[in-house]
Design a protein around this motif. Structure first.
Motif: not given
Length: 276
Positions: A116-120, A156-157, A162-168, A181-191
């Protein structure tokens, strides 16, 4: 097995880890260096879920891995989660590296697991820590050691998916949009990554894990993905061990397969020995 609670420091701030150290088996003729898993539990960035701490650690210890539970930085007053959580994860890997001889740790086989959050936290670290420029930007370059793979459960990625639900709430996690956005940090060097989630996750939409897996595939990073057809958010082991008393919704026979699937995947990647 030995259990050790330790206070570590990152960026001059203390944080807690709990280590579950495997003992050497007395009738082995030679010492064994074991792989190790660092676990980041979920809890919506506001607490650490106990259901994703000791039960997960015990399951991994039973499979032949040391395990460490990291109590990473949470939202607290004006304190945001990032960048402290990334620095704490790097400091934990550094500490593990220093303990390698004493506890017989194979530092080439360190696995990060986040739920979950730890996944982020783990997915973000998998992008930041594997890029020298970002390591320096977030002051991770002062820590030794590295990870070999990640395991993500209902993560959470993307903080806008979808989570969290507000800008605040997003601003409470971090004001640094590069880390949203963790998906935008992925590169060929990601594990390499093992990812699992359920289609019916009511808190963190499966679009999160899908986005991360698609990014991994686009960069040809080895990936295993299991999207189970049903199940609530926060299943943990999805069996009686992590079932909340009297609540059968925390039992899910399909999702309960994930530990064996993940362990087999680690074996295929030569991170874990044994047959599962």
């Amino acid at each position: 097995m030995q259990i050790e609670q330790q206070t570590l420091n990152a960026a001059q701030q203390p944080f807690q880890v709990t280590a579950y150290w495997l003992d050497q088996i007395s009738d082995f003729e030679t010492a064994v260096d074991y792989p190790l898993m660092i676990i980041c539990p979920g809890g919506g960035f506001t607490y650490h879920s106990g259901r994703e701490e000791a039960p997960i650690a015990a399951r991994m210890v039973a499979a032949g891995m040391h395990a460490i539970v990291l109590n990473y930085q949470l939202i607290a007053g004006h304190q945001t989660v990032y960048p402290a959580a990334l620095q704490q994860l790097a400091a934990t890997i550094d500490w593990v590296t220093q303990q390698a001889t004493q506890h017989h740790i194979d530092t080439q086989r360190i696995v990060l697991a986040g739920f979950s959050a730890g996944g982020h936290v783990v997915a973000t670290f998998n992008g930041v820590a594997t890029q020298p420029e970002l390591r320096a930007q977030y002051q991770l370059d002062q820590y030794a050691g590295h990870h070999a793979a990640v395991i993500l459960g209902y993560p959470v990625i993307d903080l806008q998916a979808g989570f969290p639900t507000t800008a605040a709430e997003r601003e409470q996690i971090t004001t640094d949009r590069q880390l949203w956005a963790a998906q935008q940090l992925v590169t060929v060097t990601s594990k390499p990554a093992f990812v699992w989630q359920t289609v019916t996750d009511e808190l963190v939409p499966p679009q999160n894990s899908l986005a991360y897996v698609q990014a991994l595939l686009a960069h040809q990073v080895p990936t295993a993905y299991h999207l189970f057809s049903s199940g609530i958010h926060g299943l943990a082991l999805a069996n009686h061990v992590t079932q909340k008393p009297g609540k059968t919704k925390y039992l899910n026979a399909q999702a309960a397969q994930w530990p064996e699937l993940a362990l087999t995947w680690l074996q295929e990647r030569d991170i874990l020995a044994g047959t599962f």
